[in-house]
Design a protein around this motif. Structure first.
Motif, PDB file in Angstrom:
ATOM      1  N   UNK A 148      30.024  29.445  40.068  1.00  0.00           N
ATOM      2  CA  UNK A 148      30.527  28.731  41.230  1.00  0.00           C
ATOM      3  C   UNK A 148      30.065  29.444  42.491  1.00  0.00           C
ATOM      4  N   UNK A 149      29.471  28.692  43.408  1.00  0.00           N
ATOM      5  CA  UNK A 149      29.076  29.267  44.685  1.00  0.00           C
ATOM      6  C   UNK A 149      27.697  29.886  44.709  1.00  0.00           C
ATOM      7  N   UNK A 150      26.997  29.910  43.571  1.00  0.00           N
ATOM      8  CA  UNK A 150      25.626  30.429  43.548  1.00  0.00           C
ATOM      9  C   UNK A 150      24.681  29.260  43.322  1.00  0.00           C
ATOM     10  N   UNK A 151      23.716  29.128  44.184  1.00  0.00           N
ATOM     11  CA  UNK A 151      22.840  27.969  44.139  1.00  0.00           C
ATOM     12  C   UNK A 151      21.870  27.960  42.988  1.00  0.00           C
ATOM     13  N   UNK A 152      21.551  29.122  42.451  1.00  0.00           N
ATOM     14  CA  UNK A 152      20.596  29.211  41.351  1.00  0.00           C
ATOM     15  C   UNK A 152      21.275  29.881  40.169  1.00  0.00           C
ATOM     16  N   UNK A 153      20.752  29.703  38.960  1.00  0.00           N
ATOM     17  CA  UNK A 153      21.385  30.317  37.786  1.00  0.00           C
ATOM     18  C   UNK A 153      21.418  31.837  37.875  1.00  0.00           C
ATOM     19  N   UNK A 154      22.345  32.411  37.137  1.00  0.00           N
ATOM     20  CA  UNK A 154      22.447  33.860  36.973  1.00  0.00           C
ATOM     21  C   UNK A 154      21.960  34.160  35.563  1.00  0.00           C
ATOM     22  N   UNK A 478      31.147  37.038  35.967  1.00  0.00           N
ATOM     23  CA  UNK A 478      32.303  37.223  36.839  1.00  0.00           C
ATOM     24  C   UNK A 478      32.132  36.480  38.158  1.00  0.00           C
ATOM     25  N   UNK A 479      33.271  36.111  38.735  1.00  0.00           N
ATOM     26  CA  UNK A 479      33.286  35.438  40.045  1.00  0.00           C
ATOM     27  C   UNK A 479      32.754  36.352  41.141  1.00  0.00           C
ATOM     28  N   UNK A 480      33.056  37.646  41.029  1.00  0.00           N
ATOM     29  CA  UNK A 480      32.541  38.651  41.958  1.00  0.00           C
ATOM     30  C   UNK A 480      32.740  40.019  41.313  1.00  0.00           C
ATOM     31  N   UNK A 481      32.266  41.070  41.990  1.00  0.00           N
ATOM     32  CA  UNK A 481      32.398  42.421  41.435  1.00  0.00           C
ATOM     33  C   UNK A 481      33.046  43.379  42.442  1.00  0.00           C
ATOM     34  N   UNK A 482      33.937  42.826  43.235  1.00  0.00           N
ATOM     35  CA  UNK A 482      34.627  43.648  44.232  1.00  0.00           C
ATOM     36  C   UNK A 482      35.514  44.707  43.593  1.00  0.00           C
ATOM     37  N   UNK A 483      36.127  44.392  42.464  1.00  0.00           N
ATOM     38  CA  UNK A 483      36.978  45.380  41.797  1.00  0.00           C
ATOM     39  C   UNK A 483      36.146  46.559  41.296  1.00  0.00           C
ATOM     40  N   UNK A 484      34.955  46.304  40.807  1.00  0.00           N
ATOM     41  CA  UNK A 484      34.070  47.383  40.384  1.00  0.00           C
ATOM     42  C   UNK A 484      33.766  48.308  41.573  1.00  0.00           C
ATOM     43  N   UNK A 485      33.483  47.700  42.694  1.00  0.00           N
ATOM     44  CA  UNK A 485      33.183  48.504  43.894  1.00  0.00           C
ATOM     45  C   UNK A 485      34.395  49.354  44.278  1.00  0.00           C
TER      46      UNK A 485
END
Length: 650
Positions: A148-154, A478-485
């Protein structure tokens, strides 16, 4: 609220899980129902069949989530043959009328390399590649997500990972890279080696509740001293002192012995035995270090040789050898072959496509099969489009037949005089056969005796000694990696939990593809599990671990992923129900090829080696796979392929 609901277990995630085993009571129809094989070929824009549960709009296997890799769909026919419950229902083989110069059994790196090299030597050859999985590449598998929110595949990798130490790759491996136009120096630009360091992130170890009294995360922050992080470990005080001794100034454990004598002593034990019986450390110290070998060797230090631990000692890894004062300018004769090969290599670990080594497979297949790939070069393969319906068209010079487990490979006549061979495969309904001028067996050594029972007894016995190690590679989007940071880690080793490694994916970008660089962006997390019961040794432990793995449902794998990530990141606000958007578990029950190593192979390094006998050509049938080397590296698989082609064309 239940623990399962806390972990988001009720969150809908697409998965395609299969029951293991084959329900043979309904005869051949039952075999087809779970084999993941289909009778129809050559329709552009399609992949697999309804029995594979691949939806019509999903004509790209990498987007499938849930349980992938060695699924029941891929393994049910081989397992039925192993258990002697296939042929009684299979019926009479029916010829297709197809004739090829070469048939390749197995569509992984070794098999595709064999086809590619054969075609280079004989450009007018007709070739068929038969593969029991629903995807090209074998263990080299691509995982793809649409966050969600990324225009191209991951994009991530589900198996064969990187071009490791290319400076010491085999000549055949280097030759293939050159043919494909892979210039590894470009990764100096594509791989952002400093990304996680710039963000204040580092490696860490989770002393988990499965091993100790509770979960405690330690960070190997740059410049940290052993005294600083050892103090925070949830282990006995004596164990802390022992660890500081191992990292600081250990004694000479074998006084009076010279270099050769010390190496021989180390060659006769595992690293865990070295710690417990020679260094006599507290068991907590050994348990803290135990999983250091798991991700690279697929077994822990109870099976990992002390001589190879000495050869791998660096930084915080494998302490305790300094006092031996061994000369490390060259490897010991007892070190494993891959360790000897890479001893002097100083290549950084950056030579990595986002999809791993499946990029190499796609470049080769794209060159052999017109219309399969929109780009076949290094810079375009990651973002290329692919038409799987082109793989098996009758007009192709090279055909790639997925979901087609091979069930028989036999010379037509005496192996000494045969000029052709017949190959049988299961198409989901019946056994079909094709005629080949030559056959390259690029499948696992373990299955070849079932396919070619006429092999000499000694050769079949040697093949069965190649017991592959089970492995799980999970990609968690993952939706984001803020927790990792926030907690300051990008790679975490676990001391005893189900998944032994949790790490953010490698920060590699390619032309037209950007890796996540901001913690607010979606990212893939790579997780590794090694089911081998290491206390039994590599071979027996692999068999025991595989038996457990085959009975482990995807639901448990998903639960344990959510549980471990919640324990690691929960204090930083991570919510698995909210932050995990997709999971793909790549199950490789037959994963790493077993390498000869001490203390488990007394014949090493002097020989004779079972692989030398196992890989002997048999009439018009040659053996090419990583088991035949044996080594769990891409260049080894390529070298085996080139050797097999050379034998058949001699």
């Amino acid at each position: 609220m239940s623990r399962a609901r806390d972990l988001g277990m009720d969150r809908p995630i697409t998965r395609r899980d299969f029951f293991d085993g084959v329900a043979v009571t309904a005869g051949i129809a039952a075999l087809g129902a779970v084999a993941g094989c289909g009778p129809d070929r050559g329709e552009p824009g399609m992949v697999g069949t309804p029995t594979l549960e691949v939806p019509q709009d999903a004509n790209f296997p990498p987007v499938l989530t849930g349980l992938q890799g060695n699924t029941a769909a891929a393994l049910s026919v081989p397992h039925a043959m192993r258990d002697d419950r296939f042929w009684q229902y299979a019926g009479t083989p029916e010829p297709t009328g197809e004739n090829y110069d070469l048939v390749v059994v197995g569509g992984g790196i070794s098999g595709v390399s064999a086809a590619f090299e054969w075609l280079r030597r004989r450009p007018d050859a007709r070739i068929l590649i038969l593969e029991n999985h629903d995807e090209i590449g074998g263990h080299a598998r691509r995982n793809e997500f649409k966050p969600t929110g990324r225009g191209v595949p991951l994009i991530g990798y589900g198996g064969s990972q990187s071009i490791e130490a290319p400076s010491v790759w085999t000549p055949e491996g280097k030759d293939l890279l050159h043919q494909l136009g892979v210039q590894v120096k470009r990764f100096d630009k594509y791989f952002d080696q400093g990304l996680y360091t710039r963000l204040g992130m580092s490696d860490g170890v989770m002393c988990d509740k499965e091993t100790f009294s509770g979960d405690t995360l330690i960070r190997y922050a740059p410049g940290i001293r052993a005294e600083q992080w050892v103090a925070g470990l949830p282990i006995a005080e004596r164990a802390k002192k022992d660890l500081l001794m191992l990292y600081g100034n250990p004694p000479d454990w074998f006084p009076g012995l010279g270099q050769e004598g010390k190496e021989e002593r180390l060659a006769g034990m595992t690293y865990s035995d070295f710690l417990l019986k020679v260094c006599k450390v507290h068991p907590d110290a050994e348990r803290f270090l135990r999983t250091q070998s798991s991700d690279e060797w697929a077994y822990d230090t109870r099976a990992f040789g002390a001589i190879d631990a000495w050869g791998s000692a660096e930084g915080w890894n494998y302490p305790g050898f300094q006092g031996l004062k061994l000369n490390s300018d060259k490897p010991s004769r007892f070190n494993s072959p891959s360790m000897k090969k890479e001893w002097s290599a100083d290549d950084p670990y950056i030579y990595h496509f986002p999809e791993g080594n499946q990029a190499l497979v796609r470049m080769m297949v794209g060159r052999m099969v017109p219309g399969f790939a929109s780009s076949v070069d290094m810079d375009g393969i990651t973002t290329a489009s692919f038409d799987y319906g082109r793989l098996d068209l009758p007009i192709n010079q090279v055909r790639f037949r997925l979901s087609s487990p091979v069930v028989s490979v036999n010379n037509d006549g005496s192996p000494d005089t045969a000029t052709t061979a017949t190959v049988g495969y299961f198409d989901g309904h019946r056994i079909r056969t094709v005629r080949a001028g030559a056959v390259v067996m690029a499948c696992w050594n373990m299955v070849i005796p079932y396919l070619t029972p006429e092999l000499p007894t000694a050769q079949k016995k040697a093949m069965r000694e190649a017991v592959k190690l089970p492995l799980l590679y999970a990609m968690v989007q993952l939706r984001n990696w803020q927790a990792w940071r926030k907690i300051g880690v990008n790679h975490v080793r676990w001391t005893g939990a189900y998944w032994c490694v949790s790490e953010l994916d490698y920060p590699v970008s390619m032309p037209g593809y950007e890796c996540p660089k901001d913690p607010s962006e979606p990212i893939n997390v790579h997780m590794i599990a090694t089911p081998c019961q290491s206390e039994l040794g590599p071979s027996d432990g692999a068999i025991a671990g595989r038996h457990v793995l085959i009975k482990t449902d995807f639901s448990y794998m998903e639960y344990s992923i959510r549980d471990q990530l919640a324990r690691l990141l929960g204090s930083a606000g991570f919510d698995p129900a909210r932050d995990i958007e997709a999971i793909t578990v790549n199950r490789w029950g037959h994963g790493y090829a077993p390498e000869y190593c001490r203390p488990w192979h007394a014949f090493y390094p002097d020989g004779p080696f079972p692989a030398d006998l196992a890989r002997r050509r048999f009439g018009r049938i040659a053996i090419a796979n990583s088991d035949s080397v044996p080594a769990a590296y891409a260049d080894a698989a390529i070298t085996a392929a080139f050797r097999a082609v050379g034998e058949l064309q001699a």
